[in-house]
Design an enzyme around this catalytic site. Structure first.
Site, short mmCIF file in Angstrom:
data_model
loop_
_atom_site.label_atom_id
_atom_site.label_comp_id
_atom_site.label_asym_id
_atom_site.label_seq_id
_atom_site.Cartn_x
_atom_site.Cartn_y
_atom_site.Cartn_z
N LYS A 130 11.72 -1.22 36.79
CA LYS A 130 10.33 -1.12 37.28
C LYS A 130 10.33 -1.76 38.66
CE LYS A 130 6.63 -2.81 37.96
NZ LYS A 130 6.01 -2.85 39.32
N GLU B 197 15.11 -14.88 38.65
CA GLU B 197 15.44 -15.26 40.04
C GLU B 197 14.12 -15.39 40.75
OE1 GLU B 197 18.48 -15.71 41.03
OE2 GLU B 197 19.76 -14.57 39.69
N CYS C 221 13.69 -14.90 49.78
CA CYS C 221 13.54 -16.00 48.83
C CYS C 221 14.35 -17.22 49.23
CB CYS C 221 13.97 -15.54 47.43
SG CYS C 221 15.65 -14.91 47.39
N GLU D 62 5.70 -21.94 48.64
CA GLU D 62 6.37 -20.83 49.31
C GLU D 62 5.34 -19.94 50.03
OE1 GLU D 62 7.85 -17.59 46.85
OE2 GLU D 62 9.77 -17.72 47.89
#
Ligand code: NAP
Length: 495
Positions: A189, A264, A297, A392
């Site tokens: 997906k 992750e 990331c 973040e």
């Protein structure tokens, strides 16, 4: 051409789901927009529980055949997939750049060749994967002696793979390649903001000989198509790359079915620059953090500099970063493209404006750029416990703090809830050893950044993830290990 076929700068992509080797439409669609100029790329099939169930059923049906395919044949097919990707690097690069706004030259020269490499690497690793055999000698009773143990790596079954938009096909194939190599079937997906290369890749893999149902792609919204997939009872593994809040939702769904899941996730990684570092190298490492418009990331978004060199570091950084060219990601000369979506741009600006209101100073940037770009930003005068240091941003926004000594550097570096990566710039080998020993991170780079060998374990500590990918670690996750114990007695042939 069906009404579901899009054309992106001359490349055709079928925007329906790919289930059991066939294109499947949905009643509803969603619109995919290019971050380059806001143009509509097309209507994408919007998956629901119905398509999710159909894809899991197709993956289940294909599983016994693919799992029983000899390793050498699976490896051959995965190499054929790599060959086919290499032939379509230009098409994949064009589609990905229009869909997520990352640089065309990076896709052509770095990302798409790496996609092909992902298949070659795991195909080759599969052939080296151990079948461990040993003879029992510590069974606790004499009766057990001489029995052989055979450890085998059995494929687990249908795996659901959920991926984000910042490096769509690259991140998807880090999961698809080992999952398929291990003998599993998969349902991917992709993110709704960048769904196209997943669809194009499905055609490429099928043409290369991947059997029907081994790879399935369900397009759609996270909570809808993704939610239905991760909570499906016939799924045997879930591998997710994305944000922490989504990971928590998926972890709960995985727990309900007792399905192993790997995560992750995001980061707030530090770059530690010591006074003994090669300063030009350190500045280059810092400027590199703006790559992909900061939507990485691993990006070391917290620059920590030893007090004595902070002024000179900032001067050189500012000079270099100010020369970056922002604009159309299709132009060779562009260094930073647009951010993925107006909502992401708003989010980035929100972080920056709140930081400025709280007393931060923008050395460069601090505002939106042209079109859907955000000006590369460096903020100083930020507190360790402030939002801009702890959360973040996922945009081209860096903070700069200073430290007096090694202890303070390590304390600041480790003081967030994340632990994905860290980068250390120093000219002193002993310091490098001391500091890297103390850092909490899945990956630590010394005088370099973003070097990733698939043989190495990759993943995050704390809120940056659960589990590791790469080499044997990927096979550990995608396989069920089985030990078969065989007695030396009872054989008709006595032999
Ligand atoms: P996200 O919002 O968590 O979405 C990731 C994927 O999860 C998308 O496909 C999303 O679909 C899907 N999703 C959302 N809700 C779901 C649900 N309830 N059930 C199942 N699937 C669901 O993350 P993102 O904004 O796309 O990506 C950025 C994040 O990814 C950042 O935090 C970044 O650090 C992280 N990231 C980590 C790594 C790493 O290797 N550690 C690499 C790249 C990115 P929709 O797109 O439809 O919402």
């Amino acid at each position: 051409m069906s009404e579901h076929t899009l054309t992106v700068a001359g490349v055709t992509v079928d925007a329906r789901h790919w289930i059991g080797g066939e294109r499947v439409a949905s009643t509803d669609t969603f619109v995919d927009v290019s971050p380059i100029d806001g143009s509509v790329l097309g209507e994408i099939a919007r998956g629901t529980a119905t398509e999710a169930s159909a894809a899991v059923a197709a993956a289940r049906a294909a599983f016994p055949g693919w799992a029983a395919t000899p390793r050498a044949e699976r490896a051959r097919i995965l190499h054929a997939v790599a060959d086919a990707v290499e032939k379509r690097i230009e098409d994949l690069s064009i589609v990905e750049t229009h869909d997520n706004g990352a640089l065309l030259r990076s896709h052509r020269r770095g990302v798409m060749p790496r996609v092909a490499h992902n298949f070659r690497f795991f195909a080759d690793w599969l052939l080296r994967l151990g079948h461990d055999d040993f003879t029992t000698y510590t069974s606790g009773s004499a009766a057990g002696r001489g029995h052989t143990n055979h450890v085998s790596w059995d494929p687990a079954g249908p795996c659901v793979l959920i991926t984000p938009w910042n490096a769509p096909l690259m991140l998807a194939t880090w999961k698809i390649a080992p999952a398929l190599a291990a003998g599993n079937t998969v349902i991917l997906k992709p993110a709704e903001w960048s769904p196209l290369t997943a669809s194009l890749f499905a055609d490429i893999a099928a043409e290369a000989g991947l059997p029907a149902g081994v790879l399935n792609v369900v397009q759609g919204y996270g909570g809808e198509a993704g939610g239905a997939l991760v909570s499906h009872p016939d799924v045997r593994r879930i591998s997710f790359t994305g944000s922490v809040p989504t990971a928590k939702t998926i972890a709960a769904a995985a727990a309900a079915n007792l399905v192993p899941a790997s995560f992750e996730l995001g980061g707030k990684s530090p770059l530690l620059v010591f006074a003994d570092a090669d300063l030009d190298l350190a500045v280059d490492l810092a400027v590199e953090q703006y790559d992909n418009a900061g939507q990485v990331c691993l990006a070391a978004t917290r620059i920590l500099v030893e007090e004595t060199i902070a002024q000179e570091f900032t001067r050189r950084f500012t000079e270099k970063a100010s020369a970056l060219r922002q604009g159309d990601p299709r132009d060779e000369a562009t260094d930073i493209g647009p951010n993925i979506h107006p909502r992401q741009l708003e989010k980035i600006d929100g972080f920056v404006q709140r930081a400025l209101a709280a007393g931060a100073r923008a050395v460069i940037g601090g505002h939106r750029g042209e079109g859907q770009c955000y000006a590369p930003t460096l903020l100083t005068d930020v507190a360790q416990d402030s939002e801009i240091v702890q959360e973040e941003v996922f945009g081209p926004v860096l903070t700069l703090q200073t430290f007096a000594d090694e202890d303070e550097a390590v304390r600041l570096a480790n003081d967030t809830r994340f632990g994905l990566a860290a980068t250390v710039a120093t000219g002193d080998r002993e310091r490098a050893e001391r500091v890297t020993d103390r850092l909490v991170a899945g990956t630590v780079w010394v005088n370099c950044f973003f070097v990733r060998d698939l043989q190495a374990p990759f993943g995050g500590s704390r809120h940056s993830g659960v589990g590791r990918e790469g080499g044997t670690w990927s096979f550990d996750f995608y396989c069920d290990l089985k030990n078969t114990v065989t007695s030396p007695k009872g054989w008709r042939d006595h032999g």
